[in-house]
Motif scaffolding. Structure first.
Motif, PDB file in Angstrom:
ATOM      1  N   ASN A 134       0.788  -1.327   0.089  1.00 15.49           N
ATOM      2  CA  ASN A 134       0.002  -0.115  -0.081  1.00 15.49           C
ATOM      3  C   ASN A 134       0.776   1.143   0.044  1.00 15.49           C
ATOM      4  O   ASN A 134       1.572   1.671   1.029  1.00 15.49           O
ATOM      5  CB  ASN A 134      -1.073  -0.087   1.224  1.00 15.49           C
ATOM      6  N   GLN A 149       0.515   4.113   0.506  1.00 13.83           N
ATOM      7  CA  GLN A 149      -0.044   5.257   1.256  1.00 13.83           C
ATOM      8  C   GLN A 149       0.381   4.926   2.819  1.00 13.83           C
ATOM      9  O   GLN A 149       0.704   5.685   3.590  1.00 13.83           O
ATOM     10  CB  GLN A 149      -1.636   5.310   1.243  1.00 13.83           C
ATOM     11  N   ASP A 150       0.808   3.654   2.968  1.00 13.23           N
ATOM     12  CA  ASP A 150       1.096   3.257   4.282  1.00 13.23           C
ATOM     13  C   ASP A 150       2.871   3.285   4.471  1.00 13.23           C
ATOM     14  O   ASP A 150       3.495   2.682   3.909  1.00 13.23           O
ATOM     15  CB  ASP A 150       0.740   1.687   4.484  1.00 13.23           C
ATOM     16  N   ASN A 151       3.245   4.219   5.075  1.00 17.14           N
ATOM     17  CA  ASN A 151       4.777   4.325   5.236  1.00 17.14           C
ATOM     18  C   ASN A 151       5.028   4.401   6.491  1.00 17.14           C
ATOM     19  O   ASN A 151       6.032   5.125   7.061  1.00 17.14           O
ATOM     20  CB  ASN A 151       5.073   5.923   4.676  1.00 17.14           C
TER      21      ASN A 151
END
Length: 334
Positions: A201, A203-205
């Motif tokens: 994903n 957007q998942d950092n």
């Protein structure tokens, strides 16, 4: 793994992986190995060091266009003629020729690497039928490039994989150079290939996302090379692996108490994911990349507990879900 496993869990591990962690008793799946698939490694270093004139190099550049573009980075030169003329000068260097002679002696026979790579490709093809076998080349780069893995080709810089006691060594820290021996080579390649199946994903950092990403990568490599010791997958010695499992509760408590799983600061994440001789935020005895190791444990538990297939695991981009459904808990030392 040095864990207190229940009999049921142990049996499950044995079913999912025919050899589990017991490499000595491991047996590869004959049905998988009976596939029609062959790997032939082309020794490009021999062809390039036998060439003498610019015309010879130009011929080689045109004969191996993928190698020319990806490995030699032809786009950095005005044209192939310019690159071929530079290659004449490079291959006349006496030190490079001595290095080539050392590689030719050490890797006179690479049939074992070839066989191991072929077995790994058969396993990948079994789990991921869309996988296309890339061309595989070896080369001597003068320690300019160790390994390139794309969908179309693999180029192995054999000079990087000389024995650790050899006179010629790459310019890198010892804790990293220790992993540049031939036994680590195919696991490195398989781990690199895992990235094309390892969905994320974007957007998942968080640190957790990084941990799960590497955990999936190592789990993939172990599934593809089930008889390979964890040492050659993650690059920890057996002694470090045993000690790390003995301290798993302490390591995990550090992550929990410091609320690290959802950390997004890249400098903090690097402390637990990046290359380092040790993870000093925990202890000078904790090995580097400890977050990757924890991620591997979490992913193992997720797949065993949820009984998902390897392709389903790799296609799942939800790190949070994998963590929550893993039921992961550190096991006390034996």
């Amino acid at each position: 793994m040095n864990r207190n496993l229940s009999v049921v869990t142990l049996l499950l591990l044995m079913v999912l992986f025919s050899c589990g962690k017991n490499d000595e008793a491991c047996r590869l799946d004959e049905d998988i190995l009976n596939q029609e698939l062959t790997v032939e490694i082309v020794r490009l270093e021999d062809e390039f060091f036998k060439a003498e004139k610019a015309a010879d190099y130009l011929y080689l550049l045109e004969q191996y266009p993928e190698f020319t573009d990806e490995y030699l980075q032809a786009d950095l030169y005005p044209d192939l003629t310019s690159l071929s003329e530079e290659l004449v000068q490079v291959h006349q260097d006496s030190a490079l020729r001595v290095l080539y002679d050392s590689v030719a002696l050490e890797f006179a026979d690479i049939s074992e690497i070839e066989q191991e790579l072929e077995q790994a490709f058969k396993y990948i093809k079994h789990y991921f039928p869309e996988f296309q076998v890339p061309k595989v080349y070896t080369f001597v780069s003068g320690f300019n490039s160790d390994l390139i893995v794309t969908e179309e080709l693999i180029v192995i810089g054999l000079d990087y994989y000389l024995p650790i006691e050899h006179t010629f060594q790459p310019d890198m820290a010892r804790y990293m150079a220790d992993r540049y021996e031939s036994r680590y080579l195919v696991p490195m390649i398989v781990t690199a290939i895992s990235s094309r199946f390892n969905e994320i994903n974007p957007q998942d950092n968080t640190l957790l996302a990084e941990m799960i990403y590497y955990g999936k990568a190592y789990h993939f490599t172990k599934a593809i090379m089930p008889c390979t010791s964890d040492q050659f997958i993650i690059g920890y010695t057996p002694e470090v692996i045993a000690e790390t499992f003995d301290n798993e509760e302490f390591i995990w408590s550090h992550f929990v108490q410091n609320e690290l799983l959802y950390e997004t600061n890249p400098f903090e994440i690097r402390k637990y994911i990046g290359e380092a001789p040790f993870t000093d935020a925990i202890s000078t005895k904790a090995p580097g990349r400890i977050g990757r190791w924890l991620g591997w444990n979490i992913v193992d538990d997720y797949r065993f507990n949820q009984e998902v297939s390897l392709d389903e695991l790799m296609a799942n981009p939800n790190a949070e879900q994998i963590f929550r459904q893993s039921g992961y808990r550190p096991r006390p030392p034996q």
